[in-house]
Design a protein around this motif. Sequence first.
Motif, PDB file in Angstrom:
ATOM      1  N   THR A   1      -2.568  -3.753  -5.203  1.00 29.39           N
ATOM      2  CA  THR A   1      -3.055  -3.744  -3.822  1.00 29.39           C
ATOM      3  C   THR A   1      -4.566  -3.603  -3.746  1.00 29.39           C
ATOM      4  O   THR A   1      -5.215  -4.165  -2.861  1.00 29.39           O
TER       5      THR A   1
ATOM      6  N   SER B   1       6.088  -2.083   4.854  1.00 30.74           N
ATOM      7  CA  SER B   1       4.665  -1.943   4.584  1.00 30.74           C
ATOM      8  C   SER B   1       4.432  -1.175   3.331  1.00 30.74           C
ATOM      9  O   SER B   1       5.067  -0.220   3.037  1.00 30.74           O
TER      10      SER B   1
ATOM     11  N   VAL C   1       0.831  -1.200   0.000  1.00 29.39           N
ATOM     12  CA  VAL C   1       0.000   0.000   0.000  1.00 29.39           C
ATOM     13  C   VAL C   1       0.864   1.248   0.000  1.00 29.39           C
ATOM     14  O   VAL C   1       0.648   2.175  -0.777  1.00 29.39           O
ATOM     15  N   GLN C   2       1.852   1.263   0.875  1.00 31.18           N
ATOM     16  CA  GLN C   2       2.716   2.436   1.016  1.00 31.18           C
ATOM     17  C   GLN C   2       3.338   2.869  -0.312  1.00 31.18           C
ATOM     18  O   GLN C   2       3.353   4.063  -0.655  1.00 31.18           O
TER      19      GLN C   2
ATOM     20  N   GLY D   1      -5.730   0.701   0.665  1.00 27.05           N
ATOM     21  CA  GLY D   1      -5.682   0.722   2.117  1.00 27.05           C
ATOM     22  C   GLY D   1      -7.074   0.568   2.697  1.00 27.05           C
ATOM     23  O   GLY D   1      -8.045   0.312   1.999  1.00 27.05           O
TER      24      GLY D   1
ATOM     25  N   THR E   1      -5.988   2.122   8.174  1.00 29.37           N
ATOM     26  CA  THR E   1      -4.563   2.227   7.845  1.00 29.37           C
ATOM     27  C   THR E   1      -4.176   3.473   7.060  1.00 29.37           C
ATOM     28  O   THR E   1      -2.999   3.796   6.981  1.00 29.37           O
ATOM     29  N   ARG E   2      -5.125   4.170   6.450  1.00 29.23           N
ATOM     30  CA  ARG E   2      -4.749   5.246   5.526  1.00 29.23           C
ATOM     31  C   ARG E   2      -3.959   6.349   6.215  1.00 29.23           C
ATOM     32  O   ARG E   2      -2.949   6.826   5.687  1.00 29.23           O
TER      33      ARG E   2
ATOM     34  N   ILE F   1      -0.451   5.138   6.925  1.00 33.73           N
ATOM     35  CA  ILE F   1       0.384   5.033   5.721  1.00 33.73           C
ATOM     36  C   ILE F   1       1.007   6.385   5.392  1.00 33.73           C
ATOM     37  O   ILE F   1       2.197   6.469   5.070  1.00 33.73           O
TER      38      ILE F   1
ATOM     39  N   GLY G   1      -3.198  -3.399   8.744  1.00 34.22           N
ATOM     40  CA  GLY G   1      -2.207  -2.667   7.970  1.00 34.22           C
ATOM     41  C   GLY G   1      -1.308  -3.593   7.220  1.00 34.22           C
ATOM     42  O   GLY G   1      -1.711  -4.610   6.704  1.00 34.22           O
ATOM     43  N   GLU G   2      -0.013  -3.265   7.205  1.00 34.06           N
ATOM     44  CA  GLU G   2       0.941  -4.049   6.472  1.00 34.06           C
ATOM     45  C   GLU G   2       1.898  -4.704   7.437  1.00 34.06           C
ATOM     46  O   GLU G   2       1.780  -4.577   8.646  1.00 34.06           O
TER      47      GLU G   2
END
Length: 660
Positions: free
Chosen positions: A560, A660, A193-194, A512, A516-517, A520, A641-642
């Motif tokens: 993702t 992540s 995601v990152q 995401g 988690t957003r 990130i 999350g990651e």
Amino acid sequence: MRLIVAEKPSLARAIAEALPTPATRREGYLEAGDTWISWCLGHLLEQAPPERYDPRYKQWRLDDLPIVPQRWELMPRSQARGQIAVLRKLLKQASSVIHAGDPDREGQLLVQEALEYLGWRGRVERLLVQDLNRPAVARALGNLEDNERYRALYEAAQARARADWLYGINLTRAWTLIGRQAGYDGLLSVGRVQTPVLGLVVRRDREIAAFEPKPFYVVWADLEVAEGRLRAWWLPDESQPLDEQGRLLDPRPAQKLVQQLPGASGHLSELEQKRKRQAAPLPYSLSALQVDAARRHGLSAKRVLDVCQSLYERHQLITYPRSDCRYLPRAHHREAARTLPSACRGDSTLSAWIDAADFNLRSKAWDDAKVGAHHALAPTGRTADMNKLSQDEANLFRLIARNVIAQFYPALETFETQATFVILEERFQAKGREILEPGWKPLFTTRDEAPPLPPLTRGEPAKVLDATCEEKETRPPEPFNDASLIKAMMNIARYVEDPEVRRTLRDTDGLGTEATRAGILETLLTRGYLVRDKKALRATRTGHALIDSLPAAATRPERTALWEQRLSAMADNQDAPAPFLTALVADLQGLLGEASASRMNDALRAARQREAPEAPASPKRGTKRRTSSRSTASPRRRKSGESASSTSSSNRRRKPKRSS
């Protein structure tokens, strides 16, 4: 004894308060009659690091990649060992167990993985708590379910954790190693995601840098009609030199027309008039609130999440905040006439809005079919003492309450007019909007609307009183900020080039998750890939170099977003984890095959020549780097999350915090 395992201490306390017997505090748990209530501290366990599977993985080597565990292992987080010991002791004596994790994918995982790790083999019931008020918790305690119903949700969360570990561990090690070969002596972390989020910012920055402003020209004319005056804009046809957005690029036709217009006569050739009804904006999901709070109050996405957690846990003023839903259960509608006035009576603005609300109205926001594990953010009914809230807490509570109160206001009704005039054989257009019923609108803005057009009749004459040609200039796209980047993550299909994938992604949750957003964005800032330039988010030279050195597929959102789609299918029992992880390993092998020191060297050289901010200095070779396996997104919990720690504890020099 019955044991209830909550996700966190605040939920455990709320459960204890809802039980008929007063609770006594013990070491690591509460005791209320025949019930123990204990808790996790977010994730008590984490994925084992690579060297747990094989000691040779302590040293980072490209030849060892990809690292793929044959049998997955979890290990206690260092700060959680004491609580694990408490749960182990209680489970040995418990006759039954209730899982009280948060009602989402990650909440299902973190309690269930602890129960399985500690060897509980008995039946487990599931307690789903949406808000922490005593009546709501008491109702939830009366509606326990079989935890086995949520097995698919647990397996989806487990697959997410393993997939993030595989992706983050292997690509971070690979790109950090080729970075060293190219002369970059720092961590280069890659995440599913990152990295695509960073790619969005890098591409936007480059669009801005490459943008060349061009002039374009607009012509307006003030017209006199039968019952008043109005301003209309020229609509040049395709015979004129226009850009792709229909803007006139050559001033000469505009200047020539302006010279002829004063005193010219024409008529109203087309008249479109519509009465429109617009329902109130829906109650907030977390991401929607983050977008609005950034625009209205300048709050970062992480700050919004932290404040919402405080309003939920500490003050118990709002329902569960990490929600991706914008709808409310029908049962809440029946209670709103009681809960909303109670929640809002401590604030004069909210109270005034409550006084004008009609609780007999039912908007489309009340829809059980659209409520999943969570519902939209809403006041719990507990009275907000605004004097005890910080400014940010008060501002966010007002926003959350306002969007729910608005559901009890009439629709906004407008009368919209579009008039097209023909003058000197050229078309001119005017638009107007009249508010017939303001409805919910005054709760959101006090700005005056543009004046409506005068009454018009098709075919009536019009005379030009004045005309002007204005020179304007095309503008570059705006740089991303917290609000626009969160919105881009929510609506990621707009940034996908493949039309088939774009159609597929329109119905997914985006890039995401709600939880988690914010983390990130903070991770990218902490790692030096983004910087805040006033309110704008800009990619650093390191961020540019990392994106340039990676395969394009790793920097774009398609992978993702499709991951999240498959994880959602797993949670709905429509897909299985094994094929998903097998496909991921094959994908990783292809990505690792593209790791190139020469490409990295070119990317670093190009980055040094860019007009981009510098990343924070990396540690020099030979220096030690203190790291932690804890998430930079949340000091207490890594939520959906990651992957966490991606390296061995002995490799302190360049060990990443998280991949992540």
